[in-house]
Design an enzyme around this catalytic site. Structure first.
Site, PDB file in Angstrom:
ATOM      1  N   LYS A  10       0.839  -1.208   0.000  1.00 16.54           N
ATOM      2  CA  LYS A  10       0.000   0.000   0.000  1.00 16.54           C
ATOM      3  C   LYS A  10       0.869   1.250   0.000  1.00 16.54           C
ATOM      4  CE  LYS A  10       0.789   1.264   4.505  1.00 16.54           C
ATOM      5  NZ  LYS A  10       1.587   2.430   4.910  1.00 16.54           N
ATOM      6  N   ASP A 137      -2.600  -1.971   9.986  1.00 21.13           N
ATOM      7  CA  ASP A 137      -2.637  -1.951   8.519  1.00 21.13           C
ATOM      8  C   ASP A 137      -3.087  -3.293   7.919  1.00 21.13           C
ATOM      9  OD1 ASP A 137      -1.691   0.637   8.537  1.00 21.13           O
ATOM     10  OD2 ASP A 137       0.347   0.127   7.888  1.00 21.13           O
TER      11      ASP A 137
HETATM   12  O1  C5P Z   1      -0.688  -1.598  14.593  1.00 16.25           O
HETATM   13  P1  C5P Z   1       0.749  -1.905  14.352  1.00 16.25           P
HETATM   14  O2  C5P Z   1       1.248  -3.016  15.241  1.00 16.25           O
HETATM   15  O3  C5P Z   1       1.103  -2.119  12.933  1.00 16.25           O
HETATM   16  O4  C5P Z   1       1.522  -0.601  14.786  1.00 16.25           O
HETATM   17  C1  C5P Z   1       2.932  -0.599  14.911  1.00 16.25           C
HETATM   18  C2  C5P Z   1       3.340   0.578  15.782  1.00 16.25           C
HETATM   19  O5  C5P Z   1       3.065   1.810  15.096  1.00 16.25           O
HETATM   20  C3  C5P Z   1       2.585   0.684  17.090  1.00 16.25           C
HETATM   21  O6  C5P Z   1       3.213  -0.054  18.099  1.00 16.25           O
HETATM   22  C4  C5P Z   1       2.643   2.169  17.365  1.00 16.25           C
HETATM   23  O7  C5P Z   1       3.912   2.520  17.895  1.00 16.25           O
HETATM   24  C5  C5P Z   1       2.580   2.781  15.986  1.00 16.25           C
HETATM   25  N1  C5P Z   1       1.208   3.162  15.585  1.00 16.25           N
HETATM   26  C6  C5P Z   1       0.615   4.275  16.187  1.00 16.25           C
HETATM   27  N2  C5P Z   1      -0.642   4.635  15.803  1.00 16.25           N
HETATM   28  C7  C5P Z   1      -1.306   3.951  14.845  1.00 16.25           C
HETATM   29  C8  C5P Z   1      -0.719   2.838  14.218  1.00 16.25           C
HETATM   30  C9  C5P Z   1       0.554   2.471  14.610  1.00 16.25           C
HETATM   31  O8  C5P Z   1       1.212   4.911  17.046  1.00 16.25           O
HETATM   32  N3  C5P Z   1      -2.516   4.343  14.504  1.00 16.25           N
END
Ligand code: C5P
Length: 297
Positions: A10, A137
């Protein structure tokens, strides 16, 4: 018996980021566009859970249970009370730690593949729920196309796309950690009033019209200053792509991959060539958008 799923990368054509929430995540208005750069994930019945990976970035992919594909298999198996005894092989073409949701894509693909292999017959809603548990994501990788993600990015509304967009991606020499980029976003924003993230109607209209010039004028990424702060050399890559005829360039998600929107396939070739010659990136790739979400092949 084995099942293979193809899953796209993406780019974010808008990434509006709010202030850090009490849980550490950030509320987003995240306009996702799936692009035609794919990983292929094959799951095969095995004695125990095992992950292998092939491709140019394979050495950087974790092969233990932290891999999102392994976590997806374990999550579905856990819900069904079965063992996740599968060999998961990832044929990796999406850059690793690049801001293109490659790990998330593998999670969505493994989930769909295990569902098919085990005949669990999970509904689309249940698959989306599991994806949201795996990462912000991951749901989008399942559905593809274009979508507005709110909450931490996992609540999706499908968006209309009225044409094909031609992109060039410049891969950087080293990945960036998404949490580190969000932390830098927080640091840069300290003491300022960060507005609620909202989707730009101009972005949604440009997508719906399939109008590359209009979209180029309104592309935005609130994480870009943080990515540039951690990796100042990305400014040179952005400048090289724009000078070569891209309509616009921006950091993809949390970076460090940079994305360039071009008016047509021919200009995309020229921009990719110029970026390679500039020496400001490791490699370039051309891809069209939108692309379909995770699909059994
Ligand atoms: O959701 P995911 O595990 O992919 O997110 C990875 C990291 O990115 C999270 O631990 C956080 O630090 C950051 N993140 C965030 N806000 C979001 C998505 C991700 O702070 N909406």
């Amino acid at each position: 018996m084995s099942v293979t799923v193809r899953v796209p990368a993406k780019v974010n054509v808008q990434l509006a980021v709010g202030a850090a929430r009490p849980d550490g995540f950030h509320d987003l208005a995240n306009v996702f566009l799936a692009v035609g750069l794919y990983d292929e994930v094959t799951v095969t019945e095995a004695e125990e859970l095992r992950v292998t990976c092939a491709g140019p970035d394979a050495a950087q992919v974790p092969l233990d249970r932290t891999n999102l594909a392994a976590r997806a298999a374990l999550a579905l198996a856990g819900r069904r009370g079965v063992e996740a005894n599968v060999h998961i092989h990832i044929a990796k073409d999406i850059p690793v730690a690049g801001g293109m949701a490659g790990g998330s894509a593998d999670g969505a693909a493994a989930l769909l593949a295990c569902d098919a292999l085990w005949g669990t017959g999970a509904s689309h809603e249940e698959l989306l729920d599991i994806c949201a548990e795996l990462g912000s994501d991951v749901p989008f990788a399942l559905v593809g196309g274009a979508a507005l993600g709110t909450g931490r990015g996992e609540k999706l509304r499908a968006l209309e796309v009225g044409g094909t967009f031609h992109w060039v991606f410049a891969m950087a020499h080293q990945g960036l950690s998404t949490p580190a980029v969000f932390r830098e976003f927080d640091r840069l924003g300290e003491g300022t009033d960060i507005p609620e993230p909202t989707a730009s109607q101009d972005v949604l209209d440009a997508l719906a019209k399939g109008d590359a010039h209009a979209l180029a004028a309104v592309l935005s990424n609130d994480l870009q200053p943080a990515a540039l702060s951690l990796r100042p050399s990305l400014a040179d890559t952005l400048a090289a792509g724009r000078a070569a005829g891209a309509l616009a360039g921006l950091v993809s998600g949390s970076g460090p991959t940079t994305a360039f929107l071009t008016p047509d396939a021919r200009t995309a070739e020229e921009v990719a060539e110029a970026l390679r010659a500039s020496g400001t990136c490791r490699a370039t790739r051309i891809a069209e958008a939108p692309a379909a979400g995770a699909t059994v092949v």
